[in-house]
Scaffold this active site. Sequence first.
Site, PDB file in Angstrom:
ATOM      1  N   CYS A  25       0.819  -1.209   0.000  1.00 30.54           N
ATOM      2  CA  CYS A  25       0.000   0.000   0.000  1.00 30.54           C
ATOM      3  C   CYS A  25       0.849   1.253   0.000  1.00 30.54           C
ATOM      4  CB  CYS A  25      -0.920   0.008   1.210  1.00 30.54           C
ATOM      5  SG  CYS A  25      -1.939   1.494   1.282  1.00 30.54           S
ATOM      6  N   ARG A  28      -0.060   4.685   2.962  1.00 34.35           N
ATOM      7  CA  ARG A  28      -0.001   4.439   4.398  1.00 34.35           C
ATOM      8  C   ARG A  28       0.283   5.649   5.269  1.00 34.35           C
ATOM      9  NH1 ARG A  28       3.985  -0.463   4.673  1.00 34.35           N
ATOM     10  NH2 ARG A  28       4.373  -0.106   2.448  1.00 34.35           N
ATOM     11  N   TRP A  71      -9.059   5.337  -0.704  1.00 30.65           N
ATOM     12  CA  TRP A  71      -9.609   5.902  -1.932  1.00 30.65           C
ATOM     13  C   TRP A  71      -8.673   5.541  -3.066  1.00 30.65           C
ATOM     14  CZ3 TRP A  71      -8.366   8.866   2.356  1.00 30.65           C
ATOM     15  CH2 TRP A  71      -7.170   9.568   2.297  1.00 30.65           C
ATOM     16  N   GLU A 102      -4.680   3.071 -10.816  1.00 34.01           N
ATOM     17  CA  GLU A 102      -5.293   1.753 -10.570  1.00 34.01           C
ATOM     18  C   GLU A 102      -6.409   1.476 -11.566  1.00 34.01           C
ATOM     19  OE1 GLU A 102      -5.955   2.737  -6.109  1.00 34.01           O
ATOM     20  OE2 GLU A 102      -5.760   0.556  -6.241  1.00 34.01           O
TER      21      GLU A 102
HETATM   22  N1  ARG Z   1      -6.395  -1.880  -7.255  1.00 29.25           N
HETATM   23  C1  ARG Z   1      -7.692  -2.190  -6.744  1.00 29.25           C
HETATM   24  C2  ARG Z   1      -8.756  -1.758  -7.722  1.00 29.25           C
HETATM   25  O1  ARG Z   1      -8.456  -1.300  -8.758  1.00 29.25           O
HETATM   26  C3  ARG Z   1      -7.966  -1.541  -5.419  1.00 29.25           C
HETATM   27  C4  ARG Z   1      -6.997  -1.865  -4.314  1.00 29.25           C
HETATM   28  C5  ARG Z   1      -7.100  -0.927  -3.165  1.00 29.25           C
HETATM   29  N2  ARG Z   1      -6.818   0.417  -3.612  1.00 29.25           N
HETATM   30  C6  ARG Z   1      -6.873   1.490  -2.845  1.00 29.25           C
HETATM   31  N3  ARG Z   1      -6.623   2.635  -3.404  1.00 29.25           N
HETATM   32  N4  ARG Z   1      -7.172   1.408  -1.594  1.00 29.25           N
HETATM   33  O2  ARG Z   1      -9.913  -1.810  -7.462  1.00 29.25           O
END
Ligand code: ARG
Length: 491
Positions: free
Chosen positions: A181, A184, A358, A363
Amino acid sequence: MARGMATMAVVGTTAEDAAAGPATPVNGTPAVAAPPATGADVTVPESRGRADAGVPTTPLVAPVAGAPVDAVAAPTLAAPTVATAAERPRPRPQPVAEPAPAAPVVAPVDPAEAEEFLRLFHTEAEEPGATAVKGVAARAASFEERLAEVRDEIARTGTYVHTSAELTFGARVAWRQSARCIGRLYWRSLHLRDRRHVVAPDEVAAECVGHVDEATRRGRIRSTITVFAPDTPTSPGPRVWNEQLIRYAGYRTGGRVLGDPRYVGFTDHARTLGWVPPSPMGRFDVLPLVVSGGGSFAAQGPQIYEIPPEKVLEVDLEHPDHRWFADLGLRWHALPVISNMRLDIGGVSYPAAPFNGWYMATEIGARNLADAERYDMLAEVAGKMGLDTSNDRTMWRDRAAVELTLAVQHSFDVAGVSMADHHGESARFLRHLEREEQSGRKCPVDWSWIVPPISGGLTPVFHRYYDEPTDTGPMFRMDPVQAARGQGCPM
Ligand code: ARG
């Protein structure tokens, strides 16, 4: 533009339910073939690296996650109006094809693990200033008193009950230890919803919806964890099968997949449990929650619950410069809630403890919508951009991934939904590292997850080495059974 904050919506889980009309925010449908419970639940360290992006990986904890992960999600359930248990629609019992699953056997808590955790809690709670854990410093007893009490409780019952300060602290430290993560820096702010008394699947589902609601806050996302009943030597805790509370269905249609290919198996499984997809099926249909109860409810096997659509905040994607982008019809949900990792604290294991942070734009833009085994949108975006896609050396993929990520970030900003960017979050992560060093702690890091999937070398997190991930102390863990279930394997 944000979607999903409409009014009340009710969705039937089965055709019958739908016909039964509104007022049934939560629908339960018992398993057809009750998947054996989790006798095999074994906690193992997560698998590493990006190579396993297609496998249920281990999510990062809260706020912003770096690279790979994806977890499934299921829509939020029931909710607000659901209020009392009496009003809540009960899953209709149905004949089960297989014998009810045996309760998982959980060994008694190892007193040494409990001691190690209590020592950590008391040590950190005594530290002055910034290193003290905000809001949890209240200790009812001295370390020695508490240790004696816990030892005694373990000897009598095989387990012990965390005080709420211990639970809050444990959950926050589990986040602090999450090597994958990048978000953090905010570990101290994790908001705990203590639902350790909840084992009935209807209530678990309703609380998951409550989590989505409370954490979303119309876009002002708050890092939140909901902790359900633990596994104990005499009683299993509940389980959420979804990788994430909110995820999109994937439907195999001919040789192609409509929706998210990652969840084709999960979608199939939900359908065997009685879930009826919307008609017509779409690319972004929120999956139902699949929940097994704890305690005596475990024998019922998994139940499905629809999340009321108005609880699921989504963002329609547009590009700041390219008008055509909006016509691609892309969108994504605002809230990533990892729901199939267990939370281990001081020898006590909580199998259902959904947590969220968030999103970071990469991602979604550079993984979920870009990966070939996910929405695979790069060629289409590059085509619209007028790029030459006949040759890798034109770098059309790279250029499309950047524009896609930019569109995600722009759209979330316009919608007023919390979202990190990889430059800012990388800088914040290094601040976190520094603080941890100052506190005399190690900071476990999985480099391949912390470095963002685009422009890695443009961020400071790329240019250094880190402490290795650890396997002790409070931790979020992915166990193989839960991982398989998140992919639709009803084991
Ligand atoms: N990578 C994952 C997704 O695309 C989420 C993982 C947690 N990500 C976060 N920003 N807390 O859904």
